[in-house]
Design a protein around this motif. Structure first.
Motif, short mmCIF file in Angstrom:
data_model
loop_
_atom_site.label_atom_id
_atom_site.label_comp_id
_atom_site.label_asym_id
_atom_site.label_seq_id
_atom_site.Cartn_x
_atom_site.Cartn_y
_atom_site.Cartn_z
N GLU A 190 35.91 59.77 54.08
CA GLU A 190 34.90 58.78 53.72
C GLU A 190 33.94 58.55 54.89
O GLU A 190 32.74 58.37 54.69
N ALA A 191 34.47 58.58 56.11
CA ALA A 191 33.62 58.40 57.29
C ALA A 191 32.64 59.56 57.44
O ALA A 191 31.46 59.36 57.78
N ILE A 192 33.12 60.78 57.19
CA ILE A 192 32.24 61.96 57.27
C ILE A 192 31.14 61.86 56.21
O ILE A 192 29.96 62.10 56.49
N ALA A 193 31.54 61.49 54.98
CA ALA A 193 30.56 61.33 53.90
C ALA A 193 29.55 60.23 54.26
O ALA A 193 28.36 60.36 53.97
N PHE A 194 30.05 59.17 54.88
CA PHE A 194 29.20 58.05 55.30
C PHE A 194 28.09 58.53 56.24
O PHE A 194 26.91 58.25 56.03
N VAL A 195 28.48 59.26 57.26
CA VAL A 195 27.51 59.74 58.26
C VAL A 195 26.51 60.71 57.64
O VAL A 195 25.30 60.56 57.82
N ASN A 219 11.98 66.14 55.25
CA ASN A 219 12.62 67.28 55.92
C ASN A 219 13.61 67.93 54.96
O ASN A 219 14.47 67.25 54.39
N ILE A 220 13.52 69.25 54.81
CA ILE A 220 14.37 69.96 53.84
C ILE A 220 15.86 69.87 54.18
O ILE A 220 16.72 70.13 53.32
N LEU A 221 16.18 69.45 55.41
CA LEU A 221 17.58 69.27 55.78
C LEU A 221 18.25 68.15 54.98
O LEU A 221 19.47 67.98 55.05
N VAL A 222 17.46 67.41 54.22
CA VAL A 222 18.03 66.41 53.31
C VAL A 222 19.06 67.05 52.39
O VAL A 222 20.08 66.41 52.04
N TYR A 223 18.85 68.31 52.02
CA TYR A 223 19.72 68.93 51.03
C TYR A 223 21.05 69.46 51.58
O TYR A 223 22.11 69.14 51.04
N PRO A 224 21.07 70.24 52.66
CA PRO A 224 22.38 70.67 53.16
C PRO A 224 23.26 69.51 53.62
O PRO A 224 24.47 69.50 53.39
N THR A 225 22.64 68.51 54.27
CA THR A 225 23.43 67.35 54.70
C THR A 225 23.89 66.55 53.49
O THR A 225 25.01 66.02 53.46
N GLY A 226 23.04 66.47 52.48
CA GLY A 226 23.39 65.75 51.27
C GLY A 226 24.53 66.42 50.51
O GLY A 226 25.39 65.74 49.94
N ILE A 250 27.01 68.15 51.76
CA ILE A 250 28.27 67.83 52.44
C ILE A 250 28.77 66.46 52.01
O ILE A 250 29.95 66.27 51.68
N CYS A 251 27.85 65.49 51.98
CA CYS A 251 28.21 64.12 51.59
C CYS A 251 28.71 64.06 50.15
O CYS A 251 29.75 63.46 49.87
N THR A 252 27.97 64.68 49.24
CA THR A 252 28.31 64.54 47.82
C THR A 252 29.58 65.28 47.44
O THR A 252 30.35 64.80 46.60
N VAL A 253 29.82 66.44 48.05
CA VAL A 253 31.05 67.18 47.73
C VAL A 253 32.28 66.37 48.14
O VAL A 253 33.26 66.27 47.38
N ILE A 254 32.23 65.77 49.32
CA ILE A 254 33.34 64.93 49.77
C ILE A 254 33.49 63.71 48.86
O ILE A 254 34.60 63.33 48.48
N THR A 255 32.36 63.11 48.50
CA THR A 255 32.39 61.91 47.66
C THR A 255 32.94 62.22 46.28
O THR A 255 33.64 61.39 45.68
N VAL A 256 32.61 63.38 45.73
CA VAL A 256 33.15 63.79 44.44
C VAL A 256 34.68 63.76 44.48
O VAL A 256 35.34 63.23 43.57
N TYR A 257 35.23 64.31 45.54
CA TYR A 257 36.69 64.34 45.67
C TYR A 257 37.27 62.93 45.78
O TYR A 257 38.26 62.60 45.10
N LEU A 258 36.66 62.09 46.62
CA LEU A 258 37.17 60.74 46.81
C LEU A 258 37.11 59.92 45.53
O LEU A 258 38.03 59.16 45.21
N LEU A 259 36.03 60.07 44.79
CA LEU A 259 35.88 59.33 43.53
C LEU A 259 36.82 59.85 42.46
O LEU A 259 37.32 59.08 41.63
N TYR A 260 37.08 61.15 42.50
CA TYR A 260 37.99 61.73 41.52
C TYR A 260 39.41 61.20 41.69
O TYR A 260 40.06 60.79 40.72
#
Length: 210
Positions: free
Chosen positions: A23-28, A41-48, A50-60
């Motif tokens: 959750e901390a990694i997803a937070f950052v 900045n197009i880096l919105v997508y690769p960083t995003g 990482i966040c969403t994949v982790i969040t999917v798991y946590l919410l699941y």
């Protein structure tokens, strides 16, 4: 200890350490992603992603299926947005910042309604007993689905939807004892307001030079 700190820390007393770390990694990465979006900045997508994949798991694992579906969609839409933002023609980016036209507003509203329906059916498919927080989740899912599509196409209105949805999500995640994610959405709200102002200024400057 400060009641605010108690609120955030108490929620994690029975949470496995690995989940707290995830959750901390997803937070950052979530905050970094929104910051990059504000900067166009197009880096919105690769960083995003990482966040969403982790969040999917946590919410699941916490059985918040509506939000899980949204974050899964964010991951897919981030791939599309990454491609769309990077497209060039004659060394110029093809997709500029713009406002939605009437057709895009209708499509956005259609996506909102469709997402609400699909999210509701997902809950039903899991035989989940719906309560008020779940209905709020279903509603915000529709908002965020449309916001992500608008962002992928660099529409100014994406920020308006993010702000509205984030303000609803802050107390929702707090109620679910996901204190870190609740704080994240508070920061998202501030960054979304900044993003809206930055994109609007960019759009105004562009019109003045035309």
């Amino acid at each position: 200890m400060n009641p605010i700190f108690d609120f955030f820390l108490d929620a994690y007393k029975s949470t496995p350490t690995y989940q707290i770390i995830l959750e901390a990694i997803a937070f950052v990465f979530g905050i970094v992603s929104v910051w990059f979006a504000k900067q166009k900045n197009i880096l919105v997508y690769p960083t995003g992603i990482i966040c969403t994949v982790i969040t999917v798991y946590l919410l699941y694992i916490n059985q918040y299926f509506g939000d899980m579906m949204m974050n899964f969609y964010y991951s897919i839409m981030s791939i599309y947005g990454w491609w769309n933002w990077s497209r060039k023609k004659n060394d110029k980016y093809v997709v500029p910042i713009s406002r939605t036209n009437s057709k895009e507003k209708i499509i956005g509203f259609g996506l909102f309604l469709l997402t609400i329906l699909v999210t509701f059916l997902v809950y039903k498919a899991f035989n989940y007993e719906l309560e008020i927080p779940n209905y709020i989740d279903i509603f915000t899912s529709g908002i965020f689905f449309t916001a992500m599509w608008y962002m992928a196409n660099k529409k100014l209105e994406n920020w308006t939807l993010w702000i509205f949805g984030d303000l609803i999500t802050i107390p929702l995640y707090a109620h679910r004892s996901l204190g870190m994610l609740s704080l994240q959405y508070l920061i998202f709200t501030i960054l979304a307001i900044m993003g809206y102002l930055a994109w609007k200024k960019n759009l105004s400057n562009k019109h003045q030079t035309v």
